[in-house]
Write a protein that holds these residues in place. Structure first.
Motif, PDB file in Angstrom:
ATOM      1  N   TRP A 259      19.680 -36.598 -35.607  1.00 13.17           N
ATOM      2  CA  TRP A 259      18.416 -35.888 -35.779  1.00 13.17           C
ATOM      3  C   TRP A 259      18.639 -34.738 -36.748  1.00 13.17           C
ATOM      4  O   TRP A 259      19.590 -33.964 -36.608  1.00 13.17           O
ATOM      5  N   SER A 260      17.744 -34.606 -37.698  1.00  9.72           N
ATOM      6  CA  SER A 260      17.816 -33.492 -38.650  1.00  9.72           C
ATOM      7  C   SER A 260      16.423 -32.912 -38.842  1.00  9.72           C
ATOM      8  O   SER A 260      15.440 -33.440 -38.329  1.00  9.72           O
TER       9      SER A 260
ATOM     10  N   THR B 203      15.408 -29.312 -34.849  1.00  5.48           N
ATOM     11  CA  THR B 203      14.836 -28.041 -34.401  1.00  5.48           C
ATOM     12  C   THR B 203      14.070 -28.219 -33.095  1.00  5.48           C
ATOM     13  O   THR B 203      14.223 -27.429 -32.157  1.00  5.48           O
ATOM     14  N   ASP B 204      13.271 -29.278 -33.018  1.00  8.85           N
ATOM     15  CA  ASP B 204      12.494 -29.548 -31.807  1.00  8.85           C
ATOM     16  C   ASP B 204      13.398 -29.865 -30.620  1.00  8.85           C
ATOM     17  O   ASP B 204      13.131 -29.433 -29.493  1.00  8.85           O
ATOM     18  N   ALA B 205      14.475 -30.615 -30.855  1.00  9.02           N
ATOM     19  CA  ALA B 205      15.401 -30.943 -29.772  1.00  9.02           C
ATOM     20  C   ALA B 205      16.078 -29.687 -29.236  1.00  9.02           C
ATOM     21  O   ALA B 205      16.183 -29.497 -28.022  1.00  9.02           O
ATOM     22  N   LEU B 206      16.530 -28.813 -30.132  1.00  7.27           N
ATOM     23  CA  LEU B 206      17.155 -27.561 -29.686  1.00  7.27           C
ATOM     24  C   LEU B 206      16.157 -26.685 -28.936  1.00  7.27           C
ATOM     25  O   LEU B 206      16.503 -26.059 -27.930  1.00  7.27           O
ATOM     26  N   ALA B 207      14.926 -26.642 -29.413  1.00  6.33           N
ATOM     27  CA  ALA B 207      13.898 -25.862 -28.718  1.00  6.33           C
ATOM     28  C   ALA B 207      13.662 -26.423 -27.320  1.00  6.33           C
ATOM     29  O   ALA B 207      13.548 -25.661 -26.353  1.00  6.33           O
TER      30      ALA B 207
ATOM     31  N   ALA C 292      21.969 -28.031 -38.666  1.00  6.53           N
ATOM     32  CA  ALA C 292      21.263 -28.866 -39.635  1.00  6.53           C
ATOM     33  C   ALA C 292      21.166 -30.313 -39.161  1.00  6.53           C
ATOM     34  O   ALA C 292      20.269 -31.046 -39.557  1.00  6.53           O
ATOM     35  N   LEU C 293      22.109 -30.728 -38.304  1.00  2.10           N
ATOM     36  CA  LEU C 293      22.162 -32.107 -37.834  1.00  2.10           C
ATOM     37  C   LEU C 293      22.628 -32.133 -36.386  1.00  2.10           C
ATOM     38  O   LEU C 293      23.573 -31.428 -36.018  1.00  2.10           O
TER      39      LEU C 293
END
Length: 132
Positions: free
Chosen positions: A38-39, A44-48, A12-13
């Motif tokens: 980042w949340s 989500t975009d960073a993890l992707a 989530a964060l």
């Protein structure tokens, strides 16, 4: 690069950390100051983006990571995963309860466009220090 499934689905964060040293104990947090959080779509975009980092061979530099991320679930309790990135030796080290041993140490192509985009996100997190 392969991320733990629990991190991809449960984060989530993300806390972005400007790493200042190596931990003194295995599994301890990487010392440094948080520079961004980042949340939502940003997390989500960073993890992707991290998940699309192509693999690479190991380069020798002694592992001196400049940037790290800490992933938290909705409870914002203990970290799910911490990942430290060294753009010199192309290595990422991860630890935390969501990280299986097989994923703890990986190598990524630091010259790939995805790595350049990730480094730009880190640098854009409001930090003027450029040690990578």
């Amino acid at each position: 690069m392969q991320l733990p499934a629990a991190v991809v689905t449960g984060t989530a964060l993300i806390e972005v950390v400007r790493i200042s040293a190596l931990p003194t104990e295995e599994g301890a947090p990487y010392p440094g100051r948080p520079v961004a959080h980042w949340s939502g779509d940003e997390a989500t975009d960073a993890l992707a983006l991290i998940g699309t980092l192509p693999g690479s061979e190991q380069h020798r530099c002694g592992f001196a990571p400049g940037w790290g991320v800490r992933a938290y679930d909705d409870s914002l309790g203990p970290v799910l995963m911490e990942a430290a990135f060294c753009f010199s030796c192309h290595e990422v080290r991860m630890h935390g309860p969501a990280v299986p041993p097989a994923l703890a140490k990986q190598f990524f192509d630091a010259d790939a466009p995805q790595a350049a985009a990730l480094l730009a996100r880190f640098r854009g997190a409001g930090v003027t220090d450029r040690r990578d």
